[in-house]
Design an enzyme around this catalytic site. Structure first.
Site, PDB file in Angstrom:
ATOM      1  N   HIS A 241       0.823  -1.219   0.000  1.00 15.86           N
ATOM      2  CA  HIS A 241       0.000   0.000   0.000  1.00 15.86           C
ATOM      3  C   HIS A 241       0.856   1.267   0.000  1.00 15.86           C
ATOM      4  O   HIS A 241       0.711   2.104  -0.909  1.00 15.86           O
ATOM      5  CB  HIS A 241      -0.959  -0.011   1.187  1.00 15.86           C
ATOM      6  CG  HIS A 241      -1.639   1.302   1.421  1.00 15.86           C
ATOM      7  ND1 HIS A 241      -2.523   1.869   0.525  1.00 15.86           N
ATOM      8  CD2 HIS A 241      -1.525   2.193   2.465  1.00 15.86           C
ATOM      9  CE1 HIS A 241      -2.943   3.030   0.993  1.00 15.86           C
ATOM     10  NE2 HIS A 241      -2.354   3.252   2.163  1.00 15.86           N
TER      11      HIS A 241
ATOM     12  N   HIS B 215       4.156   6.714   5.632  1.00 11.85           N
ATOM     13  CA  HIS B 215       3.007   7.433   6.198  1.00 11.85           C
ATOM     14  C   HIS B 215       2.184   6.618   7.190  1.00 11.85           C
ATOM     15  O   HIS B 215       1.448   7.181   7.993  1.00 11.85           O
ATOM     16  CB  HIS B 215       2.107   7.974   5.074  1.00 11.85           C
ATOM     17  CG  HIS B 215       1.222   6.958   4.423  1.00 11.85           C
ATOM     18  ND1 HIS B 215       1.618   6.183   3.361  1.00 11.85           N
ATOM     19  CD2 HIS B 215      -0.058   6.595   4.685  1.00 11.85           C
ATOM     20  CE1 HIS B 215       0.622   5.397   2.987  1.00 11.85           C
ATOM     21  NE2 HIS B 215      -0.408   5.622   3.777  1.00 11.85           N
TER      22      HIS B 215
ATOM     23  N   GLU C  87       1.549   5.098  12.828  1.00 13.76           N
ATOM     24  CA  GLU C  87       0.196   4.678  13.201  1.00 13.76           C
ATOM     25  C   GLU C  87       0.098   3.178  13.424  1.00 13.76           C
ATOM     26  O   GLU C  87      -0.540   2.718  14.375  1.00 13.76           O
ATOM     27  CB  GLU C  87      -0.774   5.093  12.095  1.00 13.76           C
ATOM     28  CG  GLU C  87      -2.209   4.679  12.342  1.00 13.76           C
ATOM     29  CD  GLU C  87      -3.102   5.043  11.165  1.00 13.76           C
ATOM     30  OE1 GLU C  87      -4.195   4.456  11.073  1.00 13.76           O
ATOM     31  OE2 GLU C  87      -2.715   5.892  10.356  1.00 13.76           O
ATOM     32  N   ASP C  88       0.712   2.377  12.550  1.00 13.99           N
ATOM     33  CA  ASP C  88       0.452   0.935  12.535  1.00 13.99           C
ATOM     34  C   ASP C  88       1.654   0.065  12.894  1.00 13.99           C
ATOM     35  O   ASP C  88       1.561  -1.167  12.824  1.00 13.99           O
ATOM     36  CB  ASP C  88      -0.062   0.514  11.149  1.00 13.99           C
ATOM     37  CG  ASP C  88      -1.441   1.098  10.857  1.00 13.99           C
ATOM     38  OD1 ASP C  88      -2.226   1.234  11.805  1.00 13.99           O
ATOM     39  OD2 ASP C  88      -1.725   1.434   9.688  1.00 13.99           O
TER      40      ASP C  88
ATOM     41  N   ASP D 216      -2.981   8.430  -0.892  1.00 15.63           N
ATOM     42  CA  ASP D 216      -3.359   7.340   0.015  1.00 15.63           C
ATOM     43  C   ASP D 216      -4.823   6.959  -0.190  1.00 15.63           C
ATOM     44  O   ASP D 216      -5.167   5.782  -0.335  1.00 15.63           O
ATOM     45  CB  ASP D 216      -3.117   7.814   1.453  1.00 15.63           C
ATOM     46  CG  ASP D 216      -3.658   6.837   2.490  1.00 15.63           C
ATOM     47  OD1 ASP D 216      -3.338   5.640   2.407  1.00 15.63           O
ATOM     48  OD2 ASP D 216      -4.409   7.284   3.379  1.00 15.63           O
TER      49      ASP D 216
ATOM     50  N   ASP E 249     -22.419  17.776 -24.760  1.00 19.90           N
ATOM     51  CA  ASP E 249     -20.996  18.038 -24.543  1.00 19.90           C
ATOM     52  C   ASP E 249     -20.308  16.870 -23.838  1.00 19.90           C
ATOM     53  O   ASP E 249     -19.494  17.064 -22.943  1.00 19.90           O
ATOM     54  CB  ASP E 249     -20.819  19.323 -23.739  1.00 19.90           C
ATOM     55  CG  ASP E 249     -21.602  19.296 -22.428  1.00 19.90           C
ATOM     56  OD1 ASP E 249     -22.328  18.317 -22.201  1.00 19.90           O
ATOM     57  OD2 ASP E 249     -21.483  20.249 -21.643  1.00 19.90           O
TER      58      ASP E 249
END
Length: 761
Positions: free
Chosen positions: A83, A107, A111-112, A174, A294
């Site tokens: 990812h 990134h 957090e993880d 992301d 259009d």
């Protein structure tokens, strides 16, 4: 209507990451896995636009992120590291600097994983550490409510954007990769993610001029939220592209050749609009796919601004211009830095050709927005300072965020952000604080249907910010709207359809009015049938009618009753279908020699109420009823109903001369009676003719009498009969015959009135 979701969830989980790890995968068909990008692939992608890239920095970030995520997997079963790697790849397509690419790789580490901000600062430097921190959720933040948490996350994201715009670019990349892989996420989460993408991330991309990314985010969300509509639009687009394949090439060639022959080199290419853009235009304008003119646009890309205007002159002198379709965004750029000349001409094959004329730089900014600015070039300074100088879009965003940051609490910040950042929408609130998002120029009718269809159908009034206002009032950002409803209103007025802005409201109004009209005809038809059976002294039962449906060529009892009510089927035909031996009796009173009206006039007293007469409650009853066009009818009149196919019942007073026209059609006559509730006063139409003296103030005296006696004037017409007298015909509304008689008596007492009488149609 700007396309909206079926659920009102707005701004929910605004910065919540989708790529959670690890997680149990949702069962999906096995797909061949794409090879992950290697270190040298990443370096080469960056080197292709930035020869001075720091290879060592990129390699260290690649290895650090891969080790940090370790054995974590995504919902698809792929390694989690795939990812951030794909996010970095998206950013290399935007040609961003080394620090942004590294921040993309890292990134999710704070957090993880076990990584910390201090560790990232030590290894990669404080600039990259600040970028990663700006992208990190407040996972351990203790807040009172989930809404407060989401508000605080959005505050953190926007304030980080104000400090460094690259935070926004990584966040958008992301979200774009998460949307591309959304099929592996559980259904409930999938819908929520698509909603917040359409609510927050796509508009943010658009505000920053990143049209290409905005369009992909919108289309991916559209495919998830309304897959059927998405499929239909795509099929139509593909069919149209195949059908016009040669025409598109012909237009490109003609444009290129015309410009070249005039000495102007240009790159010309056709491009079709995206499914979401087409769908929202169809919704907003309430038009079908075939009415769009259009769908395909053509871009003329030249070397400099002067050439843009030269190209415009060549185009306008070659083909007829469509009036009202010229816009010059070069002299007056949009807020998001978009610059281009727009025009539409009648081109080859009498086809409308929509043109956008721009330079190469403008073309890059139109597609990539702020990402088109070369952050990696030497001498550019920090990206934030560079964009403050070069980008109106970013300068405006920083100013707006600065104002928003003064909010007292997270929820207030969230509310203000919704109101200020997304100008193509209007955000309003119910009295309980529920957020309702609507397109610009929406009114209270749209708001009511956005709350619930039943609220819209029964709406009779409203309060905006505590003050009474018309239902047609256009709403503004932040309005609190209270919709007043009444159970007495079963269906909205059909005229609302022309007032509504959103497709949802218009469709609901059409559906409700069709249903209400059908219900009226069903009710009328049932009463006519039951009345006939009662007079003929034969038994009526729905079960017996069911067996006769094939003989009437109808599929349901409601269809039969509606057809009788509309006058398409006679009640006697229904009786004959149920009872083949039934013979219709011709009632003597309908004879030509002396009609019903004449016979009834002979009687001086009110007849007793017939148990089989159809009760009439006024124009707001559950029956399709209207009154005699040239005189009306009022309670107290002895009345008769005339059925007009497709229109319902017209009520006439017995003394109406117009009844003579129907004496040859006895099947159209109905026995009717008044059924008015004293507790619910209603006005009914009547017409009077006044012969008055022709002098100043005469009409004012007549109108004053009517007003003082609570009559309502609908229409007045005047005709001079002689120099001294004028004949005035007045259509008015009264409660009943007694009320009308009182008004006539008072008018006769006026000196300016020579004569007054009631007019019967």
């Amino acid at each position: 209507m700007v396309y909206r979701r079926h659920r009102p969830t707005q701004m929910m989980a605004a910065t919540e990451s989708v790529a959670v790890a690890p997680t149990a995968p949702v069962a999906r068909p096995a797909k061949p896995r794409a090879r992950m990008m290697r270190q040298y692939d990443l370096v080469e992608r960056v080197r292709s636009y930035n020869p001075n890239t720091n290879e060592d920095l990129l390699n260290r970030a690649y290895v650090y992120a891969m080790k940090a995520h370790g054995s974590q997997t995504r919902a698809s079963g792929d390694p989690y590291f795939s990812h951030p790697l794909e996010v970095a790849a998206i950013l290399t397509d935007l040609k961003l600097d080394d620090a942004t690419i590294v921040a993309a790789l890292l990134h999710d580490t704070i957090e993880d994983t076990e990584a910390t901000r201090a560790e990232i600062d030590q290894i990669f430097g404080p600039e990259i550490g600040a970028l990663v921190e700006g992208l990190t959720k407040l996972k351990r933040l203790e807040l009172v409510s989930r809404e407060a948490k989401q508000a605080e996350n959005l505050r953190k994201l926007l304030l980080a954007i104000a400090d460094d715009v690259r935070v926004l670019l990584v966040k958008l990349a992301d979200r774009l990769h998460n949307m591309r892989t959304l099929d592996f996420v559980p259904t409930e989460s999938r819908r929520r993610i698509a909603e917040e993408t359409l609510d927050i991330y796509a508009p943010l991309a658009g505000l920053m001029g990143m049209q290409e990314m905005r369009e992909e985010l919108e289309d991916l969300s559209f495919r998830t939220l309304d897959p059927e509509a998405y499929t239909v639009v795509m099929q139509r687009l593909d069919a149209l592209a195949e059908r016009n394949r040669n025409l598109i090439g012909e237009i490109e060639d003609q444009l290129s050749n015309n410009l070249r022959h005039r000495g102007l080199g240009a790159r010309v290419y056709g491009r079709r609009k995206k499914p979401f853009s087409i769908w929202t235009k169809m919704e907003r304008k309430s038009i079908g796919f075939e009415q769009l003119s259009d769908i395909f646009g053509f871009r003329v890309v030249v070397n400099d601004i002067e050439s843009c205007y030269r190209a415009l002159g060549i185009v306008h002198t070659t083909w007829p211009v469509v009036p009202g379709r010229f816009k010059d965004y070069i002299s007056t750029p949009k807020q998001n830095d978009y610059r281009s000349i727009h025009t539409t001409v009648i081109g080859p094959g009498n086809q409308r050709v929509e043109l956008q004329i721009r330079t190469e730089e403008m073309d890059q900014i139109a597609e990539r927005g702020i990402a088109a600015h070369a952050f990696y070039k030497e001498g550019a300074g920090s990206p934030t300072e560079f964009l403050k100088r070069e980008s109106n879009a970013f300068a405006w965003l920083r100013h707006t965020i600065g104002i928003l940051s003064e909010s007292a609490n997270p929820e207030e910040f969230l509310e203000h952000t919704k109101l200020e950042l997304f100008h193509d929408q209007v955000f309003c609130f119910t009295p309980k604080g529920k957020l309702i998002a609507l397109p610009r120029h929406a009114n209270v009718i749209d708001f009511a249907y956005a709350v619930h269809t039943d609220v819209g159908n029964s709406a009779v009034g409203c309060k905006i910010n505590g003050k009474f206002a018309p239902l047609s009032s256009e709403l503004q950002n932040g309005d609190e709207v209270e919709v007043l409803t009444s159970e007495a209103q079963a269906a909205p007025p059909s005229a609302w359809e022309t007032l509504a802005v959103t497709g949802k409201a218009r469709a609901a109004i059409r559906r409700a009015t069709r249903t209400a009209v059908r219900d009226q005809y069903v009710g009328l038809g049932r009463r006519i049938v039951e009345r006939l059976f009662e007079r003929a002294k034969i038994e009526y039962a729905d079960d017996k009618l069911k067996g006769a449906l094939p003989r009437l060529a109808r599929t349901s009892i409601e269809d039969v009753m509606a057809a009788v009510g509309r006058g398409e089927i006679k009640a006697s035909h229904v009786a004959r279908a149920m009872y083949p031996d039934y013979k219709e009796e011709r009632v003597a009173r309908y004879g030509v020699k002396k009609g019903l009206a004449a016979k009834l006039k002979e009687k001086s007293s009110e007849p007793p109420r017939s148990p089989v007469a159809i009760p009439i409650g006024g124009i707001n009853s559950d029956l399709p009823v209207k009154f005699a066009p040239n005189g009306g009818a009022v309670p107290g009149d002895r009345i008769v109903g005339i059925v007009t196919p497709g229109e319902g019942i017209t009520i006439y007073p017995i003394q109406a001369p117009a009844l003579k026209d129907f004496e040859e059609e006895p099947e159209r006559w109905l026995d009717v009676r008044w059924d008015i509730e004293d507790s619910v006063p209603q006005r009914f139409p009547a017409r009077i003719r006044v012969e008055n003296v022709n002098e100043p103030g005469a009409l004012a005296q007549i109108a004053t009498v009517i007003a003082e006696h609570d009559g309502n004037i609908d229409n007045i017409s005047m005709q001079r009969r002689s120099p001294d007298f004028t004949e005035t015909t007045i259509d008015l509304e009264v409660y009943d015959l007694k009320h009308l008689s009182a008004i006539l008596a008072q008018l006769r007492a006026k000196a300016v009135v020579a004569r007054v009488e009631r007019v019967n149609g």
